[in-house]
Design an enzyme around this catalytic site. Structure first.
Site, PDB file in Angstrom:
ATOM      1  N   LYS A   2      52.426  28.841  46.660  1.00 35.87           N
ATOM      2  CA  LYS A   2      51.618  30.054  46.650  1.00 35.87           C
ATOM      3  C   LYS A   2      50.882  30.257  47.982  1.00 35.87           C
ATOM      4  CE  LYS A   2      49.857  32.037  42.974  1.00 35.87           C
ATOM      5  NZ  LYS A   2      49.032  32.353  41.804  1.00 35.87           N
ATOM      6  N   SER A  24      44.185  29.412  39.015  1.00 35.71           N
ATOM      7  CA  SER A  24      42.921  28.712  38.815  1.00 35.71           C
ATOM      8  C   SER A  24      43.037  27.263  39.270  1.00 35.71           C
ATOM      9  CB  SER A  24      42.497  28.772  37.351  1.00 35.71           C
ATOM     10  OG  SER A  24      43.482  28.196  36.536  1.00 35.71           O
ATOM     11  N   HIS A  45      41.208  36.859  37.317  1.00 32.36           N
ATOM     12  CA  HIS A  45      41.656  36.098  36.149  1.00 32.36           C
ATOM     13  C   HIS A  45      41.514  36.941  34.889  1.00 32.36           C
ATOM     14  CE1 HIS A  45      40.580  32.078  38.307  1.00 32.36           C
ATOM     15  NE2 HIS A  45      41.670  32.638  38.776  1.00 32.36           N
ATOM     16  N   ASN A  48      43.517  35.985  27.893  1.00 32.59           N
ATOM     17  CA  ASN A  48      44.606  36.266  26.952  1.00 32.59           C
ATOM     18  C   ASN A  48      44.089  36.525  25.546  1.00 32.59           C
ATOM     19  OD1 ASN A  48      46.953  36.061  28.594  1.00 32.59           O
ATOM     20  ND2 ASN A  48      46.569  33.878  28.756  1.00 32.59           N
TER      21      ASN A  48
END
Length: 90
Positions: A2, A24, A45, A48
């Site tokens: 990333k 995270s 973030h 869910n």
């Protein structure tokens, strides 16, 4: 991987573009430092399940600019219709 991708995105995204990550596990500052625009890197973030949960966390590093925080917060609130909470890169 990333961090490498952020370095590559930095070269192709317009200079005013904001780079955001939902990671995270990687320090946001590490991804920011892989770019020439560390002030324009922010964490976003989602909780869910994303379509149901109204909250999104805006994660800022020591170098994230207030302009970036404002732009991302406004987008989350006005476009995505989410409530936002600001958190530090820890």
């Amino acid at each position: 991987l990333k961090v490498d991708i952020f370095g590559k995105l930095d070269k192709i995204v317009k200079p005013s573009g904001i780079l955001a990550s939902n990671t995270s596990s990687i320090p946001l500052i590490k991804m920011a430092n892989a770019t020439q625009r560390p002030g324009q890197v922010v964490g976003v973030h989602f909780f869910n399940p994303v379509p149901v949960m109204p909250l999104v966390e805006i994660v800022v590093s020591l170098v994230t600019s207030e302009e970036t925080v404002t732009a991302v917060t406004d987008y989350a609130k006005n476009t995505l219709r989410k409530k936002t909470v600001r958190a530090g890169d820890r």
